[in-house]
Design a protein around this motif. Sequence first.
Motif, PDB file in Angstrom:
ATOM      1  N   VAL A  77      23.012  30.181  39.467  1.00  0.00           N
ATOM      2  CA  VAL A  77      23.944  30.247  38.343  1.00  0.00           C
ATOM      3  C   VAL A  77      25.177  29.400  38.640  1.00  0.00           C
ATOM      4  N   GLU A  78      25.790  28.950  37.594  1.00  0.00           N
ATOM      5  CA  GLU A  78      27.073  28.257  37.621  1.00  0.00           C
ATOM      6  C   GLU A  78      27.639  28.352  36.219  1.00  0.00           C
ATOM      7  N   PRO A  79      28.878  27.919  35.973  1.00  0.00           N
ATOM      8  CA  PRO A  79      29.460  28.107  34.636  1.00  0.00           C
ATOM      9  C   PRO A  79      28.626  27.550  33.485  1.00  0.00           C
ATOM     10  N   SER A  80      27.871  26.459  33.719  1.00  0.00           N
ATOM     11  CA  SER A  80      27.094  25.882  32.620  1.00  0.00           C
ATOM     12  C   SER A  80      25.735  26.554  32.438  1.00  0.00           C
ATOM     13  N   THR A  81      25.352  27.482  33.332  1.00  0.00           N
ATOM     14  CA  THR A  81      24.084  28.215  33.150  1.00  0.00           C
ATOM     15  C   THR A  81      24.325  29.704  32.924  1.00  0.00           C
ATOM     16  N   THR A  82      25.555  30.069  32.582  1.00  0.00           N
ATOM     17  CA  THR A  82      25.845  31.475  32.300  1.00  0.00           C
ATOM     18  C   THR A  82      26.582  31.654  30.964  1.00  0.00           C
ATOM     19  N   GLY A  83      26.710  30.586  30.205  1.00  0.00           N
ATOM     20  CA  GLY A  83      27.419  30.672  28.936  1.00  0.00           C
ATOM     21  C   GLY A  83      28.917  30.519  29.066  1.00  0.00           C
ATOM     22  N   THR A  84      29.432  30.356  30.284  1.00  0.00           N
ATOM     23  CA  THR A  84      30.881  30.260  30.483  1.00  0.00           C
ATOM     24  C   THR A  84      31.445  28.972  29.882  1.00  0.00           C
ATOM     25  N   SER A  85      30.817  27.845  30.186  1.00  0.00           N
ATOM     26  CA  SER A  85      31.312  26.564  29.665  1.00  0.00           C
ATOM     27  C   SER A  85      31.211  26.521  28.143  1.00  0.00           C
ATOM     28  N   LEU A 135      14.721  34.109  39.159  1.00  0.00           N
ATOM     29  CA  LEU A 135      14.868  32.959  38.266  1.00  0.00           C
ATOM     30  C   LEU A 135      15.162  33.368  36.825  1.00  0.00           C
ATOM     31  N   LEU A 136      14.992  34.666  36.503  1.00  0.00           N
ATOM     32  CA  LEU A 136      15.291  35.112  35.139  1.00  0.00           C
ATOM     33  C   LEU A 136      16.793  35.154  34.870  1.00  0.00           C
ATOM     34  N   VAL A 137      17.595  35.282  35.931  1.00  0.00           N
ATOM     35  CA  VAL A 137      19.049  35.386  35.741  1.00  0.00           C
ATOM     36  C   VAL A 137      19.616  34.112  35.100  1.00  0.00           C
ATOM     37  N   PRO A 138      19.373  32.913  35.693  1.00  0.00           N
ATOM     38  CA  PRO A 138      19.877  31.713  35.004  1.00  0.00           C
ATOM     39  C   PRO A 138      19.216  31.488  33.652  1.00  0.00           C
ATOM     40  N   LEU A 139      17.958  31.984  33.479  1.00  0.00           N
ATOM     41  CA  LEU A 139      17.285  31.833  32.179  1.00  0.00           C
ATOM     42  C   LEU A 139      18.027  32.606  31.104  1.00  0.00           C
ATOM     43  N   VAL A 140      18.464  33.828  31.453  1.00  0.00           N
ATOM     44  CA  VAL A 140      19.258  34.623  30.501  1.00  0.00           C
ATOM     45  C   VAL A 140      20.564  33.906  30.177  1.00  0.00           C
ATOM     46  N   GLY A 141      21.198  33.334  31.206  1.00  0.00           N
ATOM     47  CA  GLY A 141      22.455  32.622  30.978  1.00  0.00           C
ATOM     48  C   GLY A 141      22.270  31.392  30.110  1.00  0.00           C
ATOM     49  N   PHE A 245      25.744  21.076  36.330  1.00  0.00           N
ATOM     50  CA  PHE A 245      25.028  21.235  37.603  1.00  0.00           C
ATOM     51  C   PHE A 245      25.901  21.156  38.847  1.00  0.00           C
ATOM     52  N   LEU A 246      27.126  20.662  38.752  1.00  0.00           N
ATOM     53  CA  LEU A 246      27.930  20.468  39.951  1.00  0.00           C
ATOM     54  C   LEU A 246      28.144  21.782  40.695  1.00  0.00           C
ATOM     55  N   GLY A 247      28.513  22.832  39.945  1.00  0.00           N
ATOM     56  CA  GLY A 247      28.760  24.119  40.575  1.00  0.00           C
ATOM     57  C   GLY A 247      27.510  24.804  41.074  1.00  0.00           C
TER      58      GLY A 247
END
Length: 319
Positions: A77-85, A135-141, A245-247
């Motif tokens: 996870v990172e900000p762009s794969t959790t809905g944060t960005s 792998l489901l965690v980033p998928l949810v994000g 992807f940087l984070g």
Amino acid sequence: MPLLLAILVTALLALVSLFVGVSDVSLPALLAGTAEPRAVEVFIVSRVPRTLALVLAGASMAIGGLVMQMVVRNRFVEPSTTGTSESAALGFLTVTLLAPGWPLMAKMAVSALFALGGTALFLRILKAVPLRDVLLVPLVGIMLGGVIGALTAFIAYRVNLMASLLAWNMGDFSGVIRGRYELLWIGLVCCVLAYVAADRFTVAGMGKDFTTNLGLNYKRVMTLGLVIVSLVSAVVLVSVGSIPFLGLIVPNIVSLMVGDNMRRTVPWVTVGGAAMVLACDIVGRLIRFPYEIPIAVVMGVVGAAVFLYLLLRTPRHAA
């Protein structure tokens, strides 16, 4: 010694970044005092701010990803794969529509609040959904980010702000000049906060019960982590646009090199994030010289390849 070598490589990349561009700015001429006035102006107004922005944005986004992985206890996870960005972009669009005259700092604060809300919603969904696969965690994000991004795009389309939304989502440093990047220093403050609280984040990454048994306030540590991630996402989005992807890739590469102790990894992630952004920006400036390719495109290609490698090398049910 390896960290010192990494810092020297990053400094070398920063030096190269100062002298890559369409305008002819020569280091020997600057040192000898024989550079033309226009070259000196370009160096001071554009090249130095751009290089500083690259270092600050790269370091802070990488730290944001590291903190996010500690908070969520998941490496993908990172900000762009959790809905944060995406939430930060929705907040920036909302305040742009409702209060266009507000100063940029106030708009950034609103964007950070939306990012905080989006991240909290992601964590709430994770609690409600039984996840048996890491792998489901980033998928949810990614799905949550898709929904928020679609809502943002619909609003931007209705008010004819699609071009602005594209600029926010497409990280690009070509427009950075003096006076338009200083908010990124807030990201440096967040890096310092992450280092100060590194031991607490390391303990929190082992779970709520373990953290509580050691006498730490788990909720307070989580809140600090969410605030750091939200602030970093907002200031980078408002200043230079989203960098995908940087984070995700930098903390994972550092973890493979030096382990998971955050006290040790924060300096490495900070330097690695800055070096990665500097290198990708230089490539983007040289590959179609004198034209530029936005760093979001270069990072998207590099980050996707590294992300795929990390997915393939990880056991599906690894914790």
